[in-house]
Design an enzyme around this catalytic site. Sequence first.
Site, PDB file in Angstrom:
ATOM      1  CB  THR A  44      -1.044  -0.068   1.142  1.00  0.00           C
ATOM      2  OG1 THR A  44      -1.971   0.992   0.964  1.00  0.00           O
ATOM      3  CG2 THR A  44      -0.414   0.018   2.510  1.00  0.00           C
ATOM      4  CE  LYS A  48      -1.960   0.675  -3.278  1.00  0.00           C
ATOM      5  NZ  LYS A  48      -3.344   1.028  -3.592  1.00  0.00           N
ATOM      6  CG  ASN A  70      -3.173  -3.982  -5.490  1.00  0.00           C
ATOM      7  OD1 ASN A  70      -2.905  -4.709  -6.448  1.00  0.00           O
ATOM      8  ND2 ASN A  70      -4.377  -3.942  -4.948  1.00  0.00           N
ATOM      9  CG  ASP A  85      -5.841  -0.690  -5.753  1.00  0.00           C
ATOM     10  OD1 ASP A  85      -6.346  -1.350  -4.826  1.00  0.00           O
ATOM     11  OD2 ASP A  85      -4.753  -0.105  -5.645  1.00  0.00           O
ATOM     12  N   GLY A 111      -4.443  11.044  -7.648  1.00  0.00           N
ATOM     13  CA  GLY A 111      -3.449  10.332  -6.848  1.00  0.00           C
ATOM     14  C   GLY A 111      -3.336   8.885  -7.324  1.00  0.00           C
ATOM     15  N   GLY A 112      -2.788   8.032  -6.473  1.00  0.00           N
ATOM     16  CA  GLY A 112      -2.542   6.642  -6.841  1.00  0.00           C
ATOM     17  C   GLY A 112      -3.806   5.877  -7.217  1.00  0.00           C
ATOM     18  CG  ASN A 132      -5.660  16.340  -8.453  1.00  0.00           C
ATOM     19  OD1 ASN A 132      -6.261  15.838  -7.498  1.00  0.00           O
ATOM     20  ND2 ASN A 132      -4.355  16.544  -8.437  1.00  0.00           N
ATOM     21  CB  THR A 134      -2.242  19.634  -7.979  1.00  0.00           C
ATOM     22  OG1 THR A 134      -2.296  19.737  -6.539  1.00  0.00           O
ATOM     23  CG2 THR A 134      -0.952  20.226  -8.478  1.00  0.00           C
ATOM     24  CB  ILE A 217     -12.640   4.864  -3.895  1.00  0.00           C
ATOM     25  CG1 ILE A 217     -11.572   5.916  -3.629  1.00  0.00           C
ATOM     26  CG2 ILE A 217     -13.044   4.861  -5.353  1.00  0.00           C
ATOM     27  CD1 ILE A 217     -10.229   5.524  -4.225  1.00  0.00           C
ATOM     28  N   GLY A 243     -16.712   2.929  -0.826  1.00  0.00           N
ATOM     29  CA  GLY A 243     -15.553   2.175  -1.281  1.00  0.00           C
ATOM     30  C   GLY A 243     -15.411   0.764  -0.714  1.00  0.00           C
TER      31      GLY A 243
HETATM   32  P1  NAP Z   1      -2.932   9.865  -2.909  1.00  0.00           P
HETATM   33  O1  NAP Z   1      -2.124   9.252  -3.993  1.00  0.00           O
HETATM   34  O2  NAP Z   1      -2.246  10.497  -1.765  1.00  0.00           O
HETATM   35  O3  NAP Z   1      -3.878  10.986  -3.616  1.00  0.00           O
HETATM   36  C1  NAP Z   1      -4.632  11.877  -2.843  1.00  0.00           C
HETATM   37  C2  NAP Z   1      -5.573  12.704  -3.719  1.00  0.00           C
HETATM   38  O4  NAP Z   1      -6.402  13.503  -2.843  1.00  0.00           O
HETATM   39  C3  NAP Z   1      -4.862  13.673  -4.663  1.00  0.00           C
HETATM   40  O5  NAP Z   1      -5.604  13.801  -5.848  1.00  0.00           O
HETATM   41  C4  NAP Z   1      -4.906  14.984  -3.857  1.00  0.00           C
HETATM   42  O6  NAP Z   1      -4.869  16.154  -4.665  1.00  0.00           O
HETATM   43  C5  NAP Z   1      -6.285  14.866  -3.237  1.00  0.00           C
HETATM   44  N1  NAP Z   1      -6.452  15.709  -2.048  1.00  0.00           N
HETATM   45  C6  NAP Z   1      -5.876  15.557  -0.839  1.00  0.00           C
HETATM   46  N2  NAP Z   1      -6.281  16.537  -0.013  1.00  0.00           N
HETATM   47  C7  NAP Z   1      -7.145  17.309  -0.732  1.00  0.00           C
HETATM   48  C8  NAP Z   1      -7.893  18.491  -0.438  1.00  0.00           C
HETATM   49  N3  NAP Z   1      -7.840  19.076   0.750  1.00  0.00           N
HETATM   50  N4  NAP Z   1      -8.661  19.021  -1.399  1.00  0.00           N
HETATM   51  C9  NAP Z   1      -8.722  18.464  -2.629  1.00  0.00           C
HETATM   52  N5  NAP Z   1      -8.039  17.347  -2.969  1.00  0.00           N
HETATM   53  C10 NAP Z   1      -7.252  16.795  -2.033  1.00  0.00           C
HETATM   54  O7  NAP Z   1      -3.941   8.829  -2.282  1.00  0.00           O
HETATM   55  P2  NAP Z   1      -4.649   7.539  -2.996  1.00  0.00           P
HETATM   56  O8  NAP Z   1      -3.789   6.348  -2.861  1.00  0.00           O
HETATM   57  O9  NAP Z   1      -5.089   7.915  -4.366  1.00  0.00           O
HETATM   58  O10 NAP Z   1      -5.910   7.323  -2.044  1.00  0.00           O
HETATM   59  C11 NAP Z   1      -6.947   8.281  -2.022  1.00  0.00           C
HETATM   60  C12 NAP Z   1      -8.113   7.749  -1.189  1.00  0.00           C
HETATM   61  O11 NAP Z   1      -8.633   6.567  -1.752  1.00  0.00           O
HETATM   62  C13 NAP Z   1      -7.738   7.401   0.256  1.00  0.00           C
HETATM   63  O12 NAP Z   1      -8.773   7.895   1.062  1.00  0.00           O
HETATM   64  C14 NAP Z   1      -7.736   5.893   0.274  1.00  0.00           C
HETATM   65  O13 NAP Z   1      -8.125   5.394   1.545  1.00  0.00           O
HETATM   66  C15 NAP Z   1      -8.792   5.572  -0.761  1.00  0.00           C
HETATM   67  N6  NAP Z   1      -8.602   4.243  -1.385  1.00  0.00           N
HETATM   68  C16 NAP Z   1      -9.620   3.337  -1.315  1.00  0.00           C
HETATM   69  C17 NAP Z   1      -9.466   2.079  -1.891  1.00  0.00           C
HETATM   70  C18 NAP Z   1     -10.582   1.055  -1.785  1.00  0.00           C
HETATM   71  O14 NAP Z   1     -10.307  -0.128  -2.013  1.00  0.00           O
HETATM   72  N7  NAP Z   1     -11.807   1.444  -1.507  1.00  0.00           N
HETATM   73  C19 NAP Z   1      -8.275   1.744  -2.569  1.00  0.00           C
HETATM   74  C20 NAP Z   1      -7.260   2.714  -2.658  1.00  0.00           C
HETATM   75  C21 NAP Z   1      -7.444   3.962  -2.059  1.00  0.00           C
HETATM   76  P3  NAP Z   1      -3.458  16.880  -4.987  1.00  0.00           P
HETATM   77  O15 NAP Z   1      -2.844  16.125  -6.105  1.00  0.00           O
HETATM   78  O16 NAP Z   1      -3.855  18.269  -5.360  1.00  0.00           O
HETATM   79  O17 NAP Z   1      -2.625  16.834  -3.731  1.00  0.00           O
END
Ligand code: NAP
Length: 280
Positions: A44, A48, A70, A85, A111-112, A132, A134, A217, A243
Amino acid sequence: MHTAAFSALRMTDCVYEAYAVMPEELKEAVLKAQADGFRGLNLTIPHKEKILESGIVNPDRFAEKVGAVNTLLFENDGIYGFNTDAAGALSALKTAGADPAGKNILIIGAGGAARSISFLFGELGNSVRIINRTAEKAERLAAEIAKKTENRNVSGGDFSTGWEDSAQADIIIQTTELGMGKYEDVSFFDQLERPAGKTKDEMIQARLKDKVVAFDIVYNPWETKFLNDVKKAEKAGAKTLNGVMMLVYQGALAFEIWTGQKPDVAVMEKAVLKGLERKE
Ligand code: NAP
């Protein structure tokens, strides 16, 4: 959920354990897991993508395109990498009766998680819009997907076009941290500028398609502000989805990769709900 699936299949000699690994120890930790006789493992954040840089993993075609894995499988002739994923997200949508074939998809976040989901829909030929906080990240991701999947209908930008993008979308997938932790009281719709005199609910009512599917999600909290907003605006036939089933299906796919057996998804779901202290 893996422990529950092992029990249900009477695989009493199998265990699934969690280990905290620092980024600088990643390669050694994976090699040690292999040497210790594990069949495979999940990775995780933030591992990844990093694991592919180590050069010890052979990713499958999809994971290679995405640039993130993953799930690892240890075989005698090497370590194989998969990304379950996106397939988990697809199964969750299909099971909820929201087949995305041919649909316009709006992804919030770059993000990821957004990356693997957007790649899958890019590959499937959907029209994909990624927005996004950004903008550059969304634009770069969209350009990469468009190139690698040869799908011209993939574009990226920031939240400034959010209402127009929402109006075009059949399925909106929320992948940012908005709605969880310190952002628990914030919805994606709160980030969009509104014309004077219009409430958020009026905008949602006016700008979302009647049968829109809103998929967040995030699963903790169970219902994010984003899902709550869509429900509250009483969109005709809108479907909301959290999610949890994505988590369960990505796990079920990994389980199958390691064991060659199909686990009981209902058993896994029940274990996850128990972990989240949900009764339903
Ligand atoms: P990540 O790579 O850190 O990406 C985070 C994303 O959130 C980026 O697009 C970031 O935008 C945005 N963000 C963060 N704070 C923000 C704010 N205040 N306002 C607007 N946008 C904001 O994380 P990730 O791995 O993609 O995971 C994201 C979420 O998905 C987590 O909550 C995780 O628990 C969930 N998830 C769920 C599953 C499932 O199986 N259900 C699987 C994977 C992940 P910037 O680029 O602008 O920073």
